[in-house]
Design an enzyme around this catalytic site. Structure first.
Site, short mmCIF file in Angstrom:
data_model
loop_
_atom_site.label_atom_id
_atom_site.label_comp_id
_atom_site.label_asym_id
_atom_site.label_seq_id
_atom_site.Cartn_x
_atom_site.Cartn_y
_atom_site.Cartn_z
N GLU A 14 -8.98 21.87 -3.83
CA GLU A 14 -8.41 23.28 -3.47
C GLU A 14 -9.63 24.03 -2.81
O GLU A 14 -10.69 23.67 -2.50
CB GLU A 14 -7.98 24.11 -4.68
CG GLU A 14 -6.58 24.03 -5.00
CD GLU A 14 -5.62 24.83 -4.10
OE1 GLU A 14 -6.16 25.27 -2.99
OE2 GLU A 14 -4.56 25.17 -4.24
N ASN A 142 -0.39 31.01 -4.82
CA ASN A 142 -0.71 30.28 -3.67
C ASN A 142 -0.48 31.11 -2.44
O ASN A 142 0.03 32.22 -2.43
CB ASN A 142 0.12 29.09 -3.89
CG ASN A 142 -0.89 27.70 -4.50
OD1 ASN A 142 -1.97 27.75 -4.24
ND2 ASN A 142 -0.14 27.28 -5.37
N ASP A 192 2.28 25.44 -1.63
CA ASP A 192 1.00 25.33 -2.17
C ASP A 192 0.01 26.55 -1.10
O ASP A 192 0.55 27.23 -0.69
CB ASP A 192 0.25 24.01 -2.28
CG ASP A 192 -0.57 24.12 -3.59
OD1 ASP A 192 -1.83 24.74 -3.42
OD2 ASP A 192 -0.44 23.14 -4.39
#
Length: 279
Positions: A14, A142, A192
């Site tokens: 991430e 997100n 995301d």
């Protein structure tokens, strides 16, 4: 076509951040509690004692990093850290997730339940030493990113399968209620992380679909880029001309060879440098 930038398989890759002064990509493996990079082609990482998920650049040698319980300055050369403020430190249910610096030098950071507990998370902004809660009731935060004119912020709750937008005032604070930007529910897509390119279009990593999707400022779907890994988590523009799209992915729950690696591809349009966090 996407190619591998880094072979390490992150459990939950991430927060990719291209540092414009260092010309270097940094990213996280949240569940392994690591910050990763490559220096002169060699893999490098830092280990922390709690989840770390997102960063902004403060100077050539310093990042602002969001962890499960705080925001802190981190020196890339010495490894020293200085705490800036608590982030839901009194709530053991949550951790940080997606975050990005805004055009005014603030830093937006989302939280979520460690086990994706319903509505346990929120979105905050850290600006001039103040951490202010902006939006609550978020399950999986997100897609935090900003329009080139600094008048719009985007964010998503992945659980709701939609991306929202909110108008910003001259200081970078929300000036309206969030409104729908893109509804992905009809196609059963899960938004995301996102980033905005130089033309003001939003690139969204879509968890479980193995792709990035590009949307016009009015929310119209424009194009897609396929990624070998199924669970794509977040894109970032980088390279000397910002024509490289980097993409983190997650191997969590999977065992494929492509899963969890960090990818790169040539972007059809250039991106922009990430904003400096001004402390």
């Amino acid at each position: 076509m996407s190619q591998v930038f880094d072979e390490r398989q992150c459990v939950l890759g991430e927060g990719p951040l291209w540092h414009p002064e260092r010309q270097q990509l940094f990213w996280f493996d949240i569940l392994s509690k690591q910050l990763l990079t490559r220096e002169d082609g060699t893999p490098k990482s830092w280990q922390f004692d709690e989840y770390v998920s997102a960063a902004g650049w403060v100077s050539r040698n310093e990042l602002l990093i969001a962890s499960a319980s705080k925001l802190f300055r981190f020196d890339l050369e010495s490894g020293a850290s200085v705490n800036l403020c608590d982030l839901e430190a009194d709530n053991p249910v949550t951790r940080s997730n997606d975050g990005r610096a805004d055009p005014m030098g603030g830093f937006w950071i989302g939280t979520m339940g460690i086990h994706a507990e319903t509505s346990a998370g929120a979105i905050y902004r850290y600006h001039k030493g103040e951490l202010r809660k902006l939006f609550g009731g978020i399950t999986i935060s997100n897609s935090i990113c900003f329009s080139p004119d600094a008048r719009t912020a985007y964010f998503a709750d992945t659980e709701r399968q939609s991306i929202r937008r909110v108008a910003l005032d001259e200081e970078g604070w929300p000036a309206s209620e969030p409104a729908l930007f893109v509804d992905l529910g009809a196609d059963d897509l899960n938004p995301d992380g996102s980033v905005v390119d130089g033309e003001g279009c939003l690139w969204n990593a879509q968890w479980g679909a193995g792709r990035l999707a590009r949307y016009a400022p009015d929310g119209t779907f424009l194009q897609r880029i396929s990624v070998p890994a199924v669970q794509v988590t977040c894109p970032s523009f980088g390279g000397s001309d910002f024509r490289t799209l980097f993409m983190t992915t997650a191997a969590e729950g999977l065992n494929g060879e492509a899963d969890g690696k960090t990818y790169m591809t040539e972007a059809p349009v250039p991106g922009r440098a990430e904003h400096r966090v001004r402390l």
